[in-house]
Motif scaffolding. Structure first.
Motif, PDB file in Angstrom:
ATOM      1  N   ASP A 217       0.840  -1.199   0.000  1.00 52.13           N
ATOM      2  CA  ASP A 217       0.000   0.000   0.000  1.00 52.13           C
ATOM      3  C   ASP A 217       0.875   1.250   0.000  1.00 52.13           C
ATOM      4  O   ASP A 217       0.641   2.193  -0.770  1.00 52.13           O
ATOM      5  N   THR A 221       1.013   3.920  -3.143  1.00 49.72           N
ATOM      6  CA  THR A 221       0.551   5.301  -2.937  1.00 49.72           C
ATOM      7  C   THR A 221       1.685   6.311  -2.985  1.00 49.72           C
ATOM      8  O   THR A 221       1.488   7.443  -3.440  1.00 49.72           O
ATOM      9  N   ASN A 226      -2.401   8.639  -3.663  1.00 52.20           N
ATOM     10  CA  ASN A 226      -3.539   7.918  -3.090  1.00 52.20           C
ATOM     11  C   ASN A 226      -4.663   7.828  -4.115  1.00 52.20           C
ATOM     12  O   ASN A 226      -4.965   8.809  -4.809  1.00 52.20           O
ATOM     13  N   HIS A 379      -8.585   3.429   1.818  1.00 55.19           N
ATOM     14  CA  HIS A 379      -8.700   3.980   3.172  1.00 55.19           C
ATOM     15  C   HIS A 379      -8.462   5.484   3.235  1.00 55.19           C
ATOM     16  O   HIS A 379      -9.057   6.182   4.050  1.00 55.19           O
ATOM     17  N   ASN A 380      -7.607   6.018   2.351  1.00 52.08           N
ATOM     18  CA  ASN A 380      -7.360   7.458   2.378  1.00 52.08           C
ATOM     19  C   ASN A 380      -8.616   8.229   2.004  1.00 52.08           C
ATOM     20  O   ASN A 380      -8.955   9.239   2.646  1.00 52.08           O
ATOM     21  N   GLN A 381      -9.328   7.782   0.983  1.00 55.16           N
ATOM     22  CA  GLN A 381     -10.569   8.448   0.577  1.00 55.16           C
ATOM     23  C   GLN A 381     -11.649   8.285   1.643  1.00 55.16           C
ATOM     24  O   GLN A 381     -12.385   9.225   1.933  1.00 55.16           O
ATOM     25  N   SER A 383     -11.213   7.951   4.806  1.00 54.13           N
ATOM     26  CA  SER A 383     -10.896   8.767   5.976  1.00 54.13           C
ATOM     27  C   SER A 383     -11.396  10.202   5.807  1.00 54.13           C
ATOM     28  O   SER A 383     -11.700  10.882   6.787  1.00 54.13           O
ATOM     29  N   LYS A 384     -11.493  10.640   4.535  1.00 56.18           N
ATOM     30  CA  LYS A 384     -11.960  12.005   4.279  1.00 56.18           C
ATOM     31  C   LYS A 384     -13.456  12.166   4.543  1.00 56.18           C
ATOM     32  O   LYS A 384     -13.942  13.291   4.723  1.00 56.18           O
ATOM     33  N   SER A 465      -6.808  -1.999   3.044  1.00 54.04           N
ATOM     34  CA  SER A 465      -7.617  -0.791   3.223  1.00 54.04           C
ATOM     35  C   SER A 465      -8.863  -1.082   4.051  1.00 54.04           C
ATOM     36  O   SER A 465      -9.285  -0.270   4.878  1.00 54.04           O
TER      37      SER A 465
END
Length: 553
Positions: A217, A221, A226, A379-381, A383-384, A465
């Protein structure tokens, strides 16, 4: 031959005449010998590490060798024969490293017991290799429970090795993961180890599966950014085209760079679909979408595509004559008499000129209508929009998350996943990663307050994720146990990367996983009982019963 490492093994017990995947007995025996010799390499490599010695070439070769034997990677006996010859040379290097380290530490040479896998040498080529492979396969271990645990461990290692190899290609490595591969392989040669010893090693494999997925990951990224929420077209447009399948993002990037300005459209296929969401890849305007679905449909879809196809990693099936002259393999993938794109040399990229020339020769592949599907919800998206997700759970707009990650395959029983997705109530969200999503990602399931009801985190390795998301929700809700979250696990498995994901979930403490379409044939009754008693692993049943359980809990 005897092979039962995938979910479609013959009669649910084991392939003995020819692999359901298309693997011939000769290839199966060569792969068994390769695994056995990698155990021998690991005997020396693991021993050397105890004295502070290691060799990067040895470490990475073990990972690469394991990856080579994953289902649907390499079917070419000539390629496997060369790999075995190189394994013997690597083993010599590992032995020399160990003996030097031993002498430096003890002032004398090592004269302890050496297992046959660490010493066997017989020159004679593929015929000799095949005969020896037939002797050292799965059934060499006589105790059914020890055999079951050894194979569960090895299949988990294969998945870990695949993720680790992908990360290394992007210049990310974790020595602790590479070290564990050898520690665990060497342990499978030790007949003094008990069932409990192997259970502990299997759980340790789960720990390193998490590490390997996190490593990949980070590699993906940091190299490509990301993933972003992206709508992907699933048809074709006018003009020449190249279809890129598999999992290797660097291969895709190099193809994109080498086709810029040449009027060739690039399409992803299968597990390469999530590549469309990475900023560093989607910036190429000629990456126009994803054509086709899961790997098991490739013969029909590759024939229909009309342009050249590049297989970057596992998932290849026997090429039909109608497209055999326009399919290319690269990396560890191999099929007899299929053109292979050589590996990179030094700092030079792979040369995809033969693929490009074939695309230009064929010309326009024609347009075909398609839908648009949403990807990029890693997971980054997520988290937003975590506040929105948490609020939706607290207010009851989202009652359950259902993790339907994993693999797709031929079995008609996999229709279960389509039917279950269709039947889930509107207050549930499906979390997915891997090609299992092709069973339901075309369904019109809508959203919940802007949150899609199908959250696609990416490739099978991106199941990480989903684990990160679960752990963040656990923290947000102040829970002590991950199993107190409103999350159900309905996992589809096919091959060894899915085994690694399963072990990762078990290591994280997840219980109550439903596994389908069948339970692994390599689990003995006693080993299965251990998993049931400790983790409540259970088979899928039918949509009506499982839906009632999911909604009712």
């Amino acid at each position: 031959m005897f092979c039962y490492q995938c979910s479609e093994t013959m009669k649910g017990t084991g392939c003995t005449v020819r692999g359901v995947c298309g693997k011939e007995p000769e290839v199966a025996n060569l792969q068994d010998l390769l695994i056995w010799l990698l155990k021998g390499v690991s005997f020396w490599g693991n021993g050397a590490r105890k004295f502070g010695a290691r060799n990067e070439e040895v470490d990475l070769f073990v990972a690469e060798g394991l990856f080579t034997t994953i289902t649907n990677v390499n079917f070419d006996p000539l390629s496997l024969g060369k790999k075995i010859e190189h394994t013997l040379k690597i083993r010599d290097k590992a032995e020399a490293m160990f003996r030097k380290a031993f002498i430096d530490k003890n002032g004398r040479d090592y004269n302890g017991t050496v297992p046959e896998a660490a010493s066997w040498k017989l020159i004679g080529g593929i015929d000799v290799y095949e005969m020896k492979g037939a002797e050292v396969g799965v059934m060499e271990t006589k105790d059914p429970d020890i055999r079951s645990l050894r194979e569960l461990l090895i299949y988990g290692l294969k998945g870990i090795a695949a993720y680790t190899d992908h990360a290394y290609i992007l210049k990310h490595a974790d020595d602790s993961v590479l070290a564990f591969l050898q520690e665990a392989l060497a342990a499978t040669l030790d007949d003094s180890l008990s069932v409990n010893d192997y259970v502990n090693l299997v759980m340790k494999a789960g720990e390193h599966a998490v590490k390997a997925m996190a490593l990949l990951d980070g590699a993906n990224t940091s190299t490509y950014g990301n993933p972003e929420v992206t709508s992907v077209f699933t048809g074709r447009i006018e003009g020449p085209g190249i279809l890129v399948s598999g999992h290797d993002l660097l291969d895709l990037e190099e193809i994109l760079k080498q086709t810029e300005g040449k009027g060739i459209n690039i399409y992803t296929h299968g597990e390469m679909l999530p590549a469309n969401a990475y900023p560093g890849l989607k910036k190429y305007r000629h990456l126009v979408g994803n054509y086709g679905t899961s790997w098991y449909n490739q013969q029909k879809e590759f024939e229909e595509f009309k342009g050249p196809i590049v297989m970057t990693t596992n998932c290849i099936q026997k090429p039909l004559d109608t497209y055999k002259d326009r399919i290319f393999t690269t990396g560890l993938v191999g099929w007899p008499n299929v053109f292979h794109i050589p590996n990179r040399t030094g700092k030079q990229p792979k040369d995809f000129t033969p693929v490009i020339e074939k695309a230009l020769e064929i010309g326009n592949i024609g347009a075909k209508s398609g839908k648009n599907i949403v990807v990029g919800l890693a997971h980054n998206q997520l988290s937003k929009v975590s506040d929105k997700i948490i609020d939706a759970v607290k207010t009851g707009k989202i009652k359950k998350f259902v993790v339907m990650a994993g693999c797709d395959g031929h079995a008609k029983e996999r229709q279960y996943y389509t039917d279950l997705a269709s039947a889930l109530p509107g207050n549930t969200v499906i979390l997915t990663a891997g090609c299992a999503k092709y069973r339901y990602n075309m369904l019109e399931l809508g959203d919940i307050g802007g949150i899609p009801r199908i959250v696609d985190a990416g490739q099978c390795n991106d199941s990480y994720s989903l684990a990160v998301t679960a752990l963040k929700l656990k923290e947000a809700f102040g829970l002590k146990d991950i199993n107190d979250l409103p999350i159900e696990y309905d996992i589809a498995w096919y091959e060894q990367k899915a085994v690694a994901v399963l072990l990762a979930l078990l290591y994280l403490g997840v219980k109550g996983i439903r596994l389908g379409p069948v339970l692994p044939a390599f689990l003995s009754q006693n080993v299965l009982k251990v998993l049931v008693d400790n983790f409540n692993i259970r088979p899928i049943t039918n949509v009506k019963e499982d839906l009632a359980s999911i909604v009712g809990r």
